[in-house]
Design a protein around this motif. Sequence first.
Motif, PDB file in Angstrom:
ATOM      1  N   UNK A 192       0.973  -1.182  -0.018  1.00  0.00           N
ATOM      2  CA  UNK A 192       0.045  -0.053  -0.219  1.00  0.00           C
ATOM      3  C   UNK A 192       0.949   1.034  -0.111  1.00  0.00           C
ATOM      4  N   UNK A 193       0.314   2.463  -0.248  1.00  0.00           N
ATOM      5  CA  UNK A 193       0.940   3.547   0.015  1.00  0.00           C
ATOM      6  C   UNK A 193       0.700   4.273   1.192  1.00  0.00           C
ATOM      7  N   UNK A 194       1.595   4.959   1.612  1.00  0.00           N
ATOM      8  CA  UNK A 194       1.547   5.877   2.957  1.00  0.00           C
ATOM      9  C   UNK A 194       0.292   6.849   2.720  1.00  0.00           C
ATOM     10  N   UNK A 195      -0.712   6.820   3.577  1.00  0.00           N
ATOM     11  CA  UNK A 195      -1.934   7.753   3.191  1.00  0.00           C
ATOM     12  C   UNK A 195      -3.081   7.136   2.743  1.00  0.00           C
ATOM     13  N   UNK A 196      -2.731   5.727   2.352  1.00  0.00           N
ATOM     14  CA  UNK A 196      -4.139   4.750   1.754  1.00  0.00           C
ATOM     15  C   UNK A 196      -3.722   3.337   2.336  1.00  0.00           C
ATOM     16  N   UNK A 197      -3.439   3.549   3.508  1.00  0.00           N
ATOM     17  CA  UNK A 197      -2.853   2.259   4.126  1.00  0.00           C
ATOM     18  C   UNK A 197      -3.890   1.693   5.188  1.00  0.00           C
ATOM     19  N   UNK A 220      -6.900   4.917  -6.433  1.00  0.00           N
ATOM     20  CA  UNK A 220      -7.475   3.847  -6.437  1.00  0.00           C
ATOM     21  C   UNK A 220      -7.307   2.721  -5.240  1.00  0.00           C
ATOM     22  N   UNK A 221      -6.379   3.099  -4.361  1.00  0.00           N
ATOM     23  CA  UNK A 221      -6.207   2.268  -3.099  1.00  0.00           C
ATOM     24  C   UNK A 221      -6.683   2.837  -2.191  1.00  0.00           C
ATOM     25  N   UNK A 222      -7.576   3.876  -2.348  1.00  0.00           N
ATOM     26  CA  UNK A 222      -8.186   4.848  -1.465  1.00  0.00           C
ATOM     27  C   UNK A 222      -9.470   4.361  -0.705  1.00  0.00           C
ATOM     28  N   UNK A 223      -9.528   3.059  -0.234  1.00  0.00           N
ATOM     29  CA  UNK A 223     -10.462   2.721   1.028  1.00  0.00           C
ATOM     30  C   UNK A 223     -10.391   3.143   2.313  1.00  0.00           C
ATOM     31  N   UNK A 248       4.029   7.798  -1.899  1.00  0.00           N
ATOM     32  CA  UNK A 248       3.608   8.310  -2.966  1.00  0.00           C
ATOM     33  C   UNK A 248       4.831   8.389  -4.150  1.00  0.00           C
ATOM     34  N   UNK A 249       5.983   8.993  -3.713  1.00  0.00           N
ATOM     35  CA  UNK A 249       6.845   9.117  -4.495  1.00  0.00           C
ATOM     36  C   UNK A 249       7.533   7.851  -5.158  1.00  0.00           C
ATOM     37  N   UNK A 250       7.588   6.751  -4.277  1.00  0.00           N
ATOM     38  CA  UNK A 250       8.415   5.589  -4.624  1.00  0.00           C
ATOM     39  C   UNK A 250       7.146   5.058  -5.627  1.00  0.00           C
ATOM     40  N   UNK A 251       5.981   5.045  -5.379  1.00  0.00           N
ATOM     41  CA  UNK A 251       4.900   4.391  -6.431  1.00  0.00           C
ATOM     42  C   UNK A 251       4.988   4.871  -7.702  1.00  0.00           C
ATOM     43  N   UNK A 267      -1.266   2.810 -13.209  1.00  0.00           N
ATOM     44  CA  UNK A 267      -1.456   3.803 -12.331  1.00  0.00           C
ATOM     45  C   UNK A 267      -0.916   3.676 -10.975  1.00  0.00           C
ATOM     46  N   UNK A 268      -0.930   4.587 -10.189  1.00  0.00           N
ATOM     47  CA  UNK A 268       0.092   4.600  -9.106  1.00  0.00           C
ATOM     48  C   UNK A 268      -0.411   3.696  -8.013  1.00  0.00           C
ATOM     49  N   UNK A 269      -1.683   3.010  -7.955  1.00  0.00           N
ATOM     50  CA  UNK A 269      -2.012   1.944  -7.213  1.00  0.00           C
ATOM     51  C   UNK A 269      -1.318   0.678  -7.472  1.00  0.00           C
ATOM     52  N   UNK A 270      -1.145   0.565  -8.862  1.00  0.00           N
ATOM     53  CA  UNK A 270      -0.179  -0.664  -9.167  1.00  0.00           C
ATOM     54  C   UNK A 270       1.241  -0.280  -8.933  1.00  0.00           C
ATOM     55  N   UNK A 271       1.650   1.097  -9.095  1.00  0.00           N
ATOM     56  CA  UNK A 271       2.917   1.378  -8.861  1.00  0.00           C
ATOM     57  C   UNK A 271       3.613   0.979  -7.423  1.00  0.00           C
TER      58      UNK A 271
END
Length: 322
Positions: A192-197, A220-223, A248-251, A267-271
Amino acid sequence: MAEHFHVNTPLLECMRMSKRLGIPVYLKMENSQPSGSFKIRGIGHLCQQLARQSKGVVCASGGNAGVAAAYAARKMGVPSTIVIPSSSPQLVVQRLQDEGATVKIAGKVWDDANAEALRLAETEGLTYVPPFDHPLLWQGHSSVITEVAASLGPGVKPGAVLVAVGGGGLLCGIIQGLKNVGWMDVPVVAMETVGADCFNAALKAGKLVTLDDITSEAKCLGAKTACKQAFEYSQSNELNIISELVTDQQALQAVQTFLDEERVLVEMACGAALAAVYSGLIGRLQDEGRLPTLSGPLVVIVCGGGSINLEELSSLKHKLHV
């Protein structure tokens, strides 16, 4: 009507990632689904089971689940209403309209849009399509692992499966698929990304938690809350689910590297999943002993995603200073 709406996607050996990690890496290219992401597996299955005689379907989605629901509805000849949060990019709205959907905008985040979708299902008698929290979705998503097993052939088992987590629907499908093919001992690295974790936060708290807000750009990771089944799997002694975060930067960096090296834009979710390879996380997990030395190939689920184009990529780079 077709037996199902998803296609059997390619499993491609990725030489550049393999060189990076020193082990074979295979990419399960879910970006090549007709709806642009893995979501059509579960949502197509659910719609075929529940919506055949429906007045119409309604789905709340920041993008990919909505496109999958609209695609399935169009193929079944039923109307679709997709409710999206105001944070969704314009290209998603266009994509949904191209699939013949009626698009409604409600609230700032997915949870707001979902409340409106549930209201519409109730008041207008529509079939509600949940984006990630339903056993029929997981059953549909499990086909991704059945295909991986068929592609790898008898006697070859992945060393690990790498996947992005939003609400946990794909993760539940992966676990179900691993059970179906007798691969319960294969570790799953859930990113996951920080902030959508929401999943990582639940594991740290030892119970399901609801995030105050989604601050990640990986919308799109945003639940705000993971599905209960995903959390229960994480607590099982029979499974090895490793939950990790990237920035987010790494993704976004991973999205760019993947575009450069593999000529595919996701997209970033996949990233978030790809970043586990590009940022050296997989190696670090092995060094720390949290991930065993891989005896088989690493299978990366390239979940895809339609809410990205060059303009959006450029805007994200500007926003995140990447």
